[in-house]
Design an enzyme around this catalytic site. Structure first.
Site, PDB file in Angstrom:
ATOM      1  N   GLY A   1       0.779  -1.236   0.000  1.00 29.48           N
ATOM      2  CA  GLY A   1       0.000   0.000   0.000  1.00 29.48           C
ATOM      3  C   GLY A   1       0.803   1.274   0.000  1.00 29.48           C
ATOM      4  O   GLY A   1       0.585   2.130   0.854  1.00 29.48           O
TER       5      GLY A   1
ATOM      6  N   CYS B   1     -11.864 -15.659   5.113  1.00 32.28           N
ATOM      7  CA  CYS B   1     -13.172 -16.308   5.040  1.00 32.28           C
ATOM      8  C   CYS B   1     -14.223 -15.318   5.532  1.00 32.28           C
ATOM      9  O   CYS B   1     -14.265 -15.018   6.714  1.00 32.28           O
ATOM     10  CB  CYS B   1     -13.141 -17.565   5.923  1.00 32.28           C
ATOM     11  SG  CYS B   1     -14.625 -18.547   5.915  1.00 32.28           S
TER      12      CYS B   1
ATOM     13  N   GLY C   1      -5.961   2.691   3.276  1.00 31.33           N
ATOM     14  CA  GLY C   1      -6.794   2.488   2.097  1.00 31.33           C
ATOM     15  C   GLY C   1      -6.911   3.707   1.218  1.00 31.33           C
ATOM     16  O   GLY C   1      -6.526   3.679   0.049  1.00 31.33           O
TER      17      GLY C   1
ATOM     18  N   ASN D   1       1.185   2.124 -18.028  1.00 34.78           N
ATOM     19  CA  ASN D   1       0.608   3.114 -17.129  1.00 34.78           C
ATOM     20  C   ASN D   1      -0.886   3.222 -17.403  1.00 34.78           C
ATOM     21  O   ASN D   1      -1.300   3.446 -18.546  1.00 34.78           O
ATOM     22  CB  ASN D   1       1.289   4.470 -17.340  1.00 34.78           C
ATOM     23  CG  ASN D   1       0.954   5.462 -16.244  1.00 34.78           C
ATOM     24  OD1 ASN D   1      -0.201   5.680 -15.929  1.00 34.78           O
ATOM     25  ND2 ASN D   1       1.986   6.077 -15.664  1.00 34.78           N
ATOM     26  N   ALA D   2      -1.682   3.066 -16.359  1.00 33.08           N
ATOM     27  CA  ALA D   2      -3.137   3.087 -16.526  1.00 33.08           C
ATOM     28  C   ALA D   2      -3.622   4.403 -17.116  1.00 33.08           C
ATOM     29  O   ALA D   2      -4.615   4.430 -17.850  1.00 33.08           O
ATOM     30  CB  ALA D   2      -3.815   2.829 -15.186  1.00 33.08           C
TER      31      ALA D   2
END
Length: 556
Positions: free
Chosen positions: A52, A410, A492, A242-243
């Site tokens: 991250g 899970c 995030g 590269n996006a």
């Protein structure tokens, strides 16, 4: 001297029953901290970076050494305090108190900006803990693969008659979180084209089995997608690029994926997103010499990236933000309609959160995969009617390679988590498992996060930014007896945009552990039901009543 870089170290968690701490309650956080820095787990372990962007396990190597030394000396009635990756105190508490309390990246709101964080970070006063990096419960890309799988399956139900066979997904980002996408897609029956700018990330996903193959060119990648659509055989393909260049090019060509999303590290425009037209070497040099120039260039590139996603959305293609805050970054640069396509939580996941269902996970401290396979079987035994969950566990065993200590993710909810935890504890007590297991979760859960651009986006009552809820979650987990509890900021979606809490509890086979497990693994998901019931969601209100939760503000 860079106190955060040590190329001579290789960290791996010990295996087996021999421990170097004074009990399993302190050996467990020691092993999980070390596991976060295993080369098979972490993105840049020599720099203490787990995933991250710059999500770290410890502030610097001196702090890492002091944490491990403190854990080895810690008594069963003491608690170690960690301030942004640095051990700052050991205090006498009691046997049922957490052994470790962690606070990462927390800044007074007025000062909670990326610039101020970076200043503190440069001074060595703080680190970025992401969600599970600084809270020592990262399990590799498996940690997000089921959530991504569940999201893709739900997209298939909503838009494609329940099947993704012959469909393909366009995305970008193959880092610690984004790296789960290709496997999640093929498990859900879809093909995927994943754009990634760093060769090492593509190589790691190929090596660990999360990605099927790499295409040399965009044309080759599209040919593979076209063939997979005809044969309905799911395949995942990585493309180096590269996006901000590839996504607009696909729009120009009139290419129409079936689903569009993104998991680049856009939450960190300095360390997480390569500006269009830059080389990796340029980016690395400029991050040190002129970070503001990097930030401007990255955000400018994100505008092009998000505009392409908006173009796909306008064509009726299901397009979703997967929680990296890229819409916000583009909007900050003047793209006013950046939020026209939804985030994945309000679009697809919130009904699960209303029932306290989220990313429950556990890891085998023995290091033996058989311990995980035995717990998989126990989950099936205790939840015999959940065929969707059984299917997930079967696919996970067949297709997910363990990274570091064997672990399992899970998604289960209130009423099931504590039953599973107690069963695992009993398995340890009977000697069915070779060593204790740790049970935790992502901070991305139903009651443990306030993140207006992700988990709490578009709440029914407008309470998106209310962060009392993760604070209450952390406090309750401390009072309930979790083995370690963490409270973070900025995970995030980046600094200034989220607050969130985590917990881990050890199942060591003792009666005392059983009591703690029963409390923690009931109360923790119950806070998620409480939070959503308070916001007025009928599913959560019904769940609260069904489970007998005592919520004074809920009308009887």
């Amino acid at each position: 001297m860079n106190r955060r870089l040590d190329n001579d170290r290789t960290i791996r968690a010990p295996r087996g029953r021999d421990i170097s701490a004074k009990s399993w309650l302190t050996e467990a956080p020691l092993r999980m901290l070390m596991n976060n820095l295993d080369p098979d787990v972490a993105e840049r372990p020599s720099e203490l970076v787990v995933y991250g962007g710059i999500g770290r396990a410890a502030r610097d190597w001196e702090s890492f050494d002091r944490i491990t030394a403190a854990l080895r000396k810690l008594e069963d009635d003491e608690t170690l305090l960690i301030q942004s990756g640095k051990p700052v105190g050991v205090f006498r508490t009691h046997a049922d108190a957490p052994r470790v309390l962690i606070a990462n990246s927390n800044i007074v709101p007025h000062w909670a900006t990326l610039d101020h964080f970076n200043e503190l970070d440069r001074k060595g006063l703080m680190m970025y803990g992401q969600m599970t990096a600084g809270s020592w419960i990262y399990i590799g890309s498996q940690g997000i693969v089921q959530g991504t799988y569940e999201t893709f399956v739900e997209v298939g139900r909503r838009h494609y008659g329940g099947s993704l066979a012959g469909k393909w997904i366009l995305t970008a980002g193959l880092g610690g979180m984004g790296g789960a996408q290709p496997l999640a897609a093929t498990m859900a029956g879809a093909s995927m084209l994943a754009v990634e700018c760093q060769p090492s990330r593509i190589e790691m996903r190929l090596r660990t089995g999360y990605l099927d193959r790499q295409a040399a060119t965009l044309d080759e990648a599209l040919a593979i997608m076209e063939e997979s659509a005809k044969t309905k055989k799911a395949i995942s393909v990585g493309l180096l690029g590269n996006a901000a260049e590839i996504f607009p090019e696909l729009v120009r060509r009139g290419v129409k994926p079936d689903i569009v999303t993104d998991q680049t590290s856009a939450h960190d425009p300095i360390n997480g997103y390569l500006p269009k037209g830059w080389t990796l070497a340029d980016w690395e040099a400029k991050r040190a010499s002129d970070p503001k120039a990097v930030e401007r260039a990255s955000k400018t590139s994100m505008v092009e990236h998000v505009q392409a996603m908006l173009d796909f959305h306008a064509q009726g293609i299901p397009t979703l933000d997967y929680g990296n805050n890229i819409r916000q970054m583009a909007q900050d640069m003047g793209l006013k309609n950046a939020f026209d396509f939804p985030g994945f939580v309000p679009a697809y996941i919130r009904p699960l959160f209303c029932r306290g269902v989220g990313p429950f996970r556990w890891a085998a401290l023995s290091g033996d995969p058989e311990d995980i396979f035995k717990t998989d079987a126990k989950v099936k035994e205790l939840m015999p009617d959940d065929k969707h969950l059984h299917n997930w566990l079967d696919m996970a065993r067949e297709r997910i390679k363990f990274q570091g200590l064997p672990a399992r993710i899970c998604w289960v909810g209130l009423g099931d988590r504590h039953r599973l935890g107690l069963a695992f504890n009993e398995m340890v007590a009977r000697g069915e498992l070779k060593a204790p297991v740790v049970i935790g979760r992502d901070h991305l859960d139903s009651g443990s996060v306030a993140s207006p651009n992700r988990e709490t986006e578009a709440m029914k009552d407008g309470s998106d930014a209310v962060s009392d809820w993760p604070l209450l979650n952390a406090l309750l987990n401390c009072a309930s007896g979790a083995t370690w509890v963490s409270l973070h900021h900025g995970g995030g979606v980046g600094i200034g945009y989220s607050q969130h809490a985590g917990m881990v509890i050890v199942a060591d086979g003792t009666p005392e552990a059983a009591k703690r497990i029963a409390r923690v693994l009931w109360n923790d998901p119950a806070t998620g039901v409480m939070r959503h019931a308070d916001a007025g969601y009928d599913i959560a209100i019904d769940c609260a009543r069904d489970k007998g939760l005592d919520l004074p503000s809920l009308s009887k």
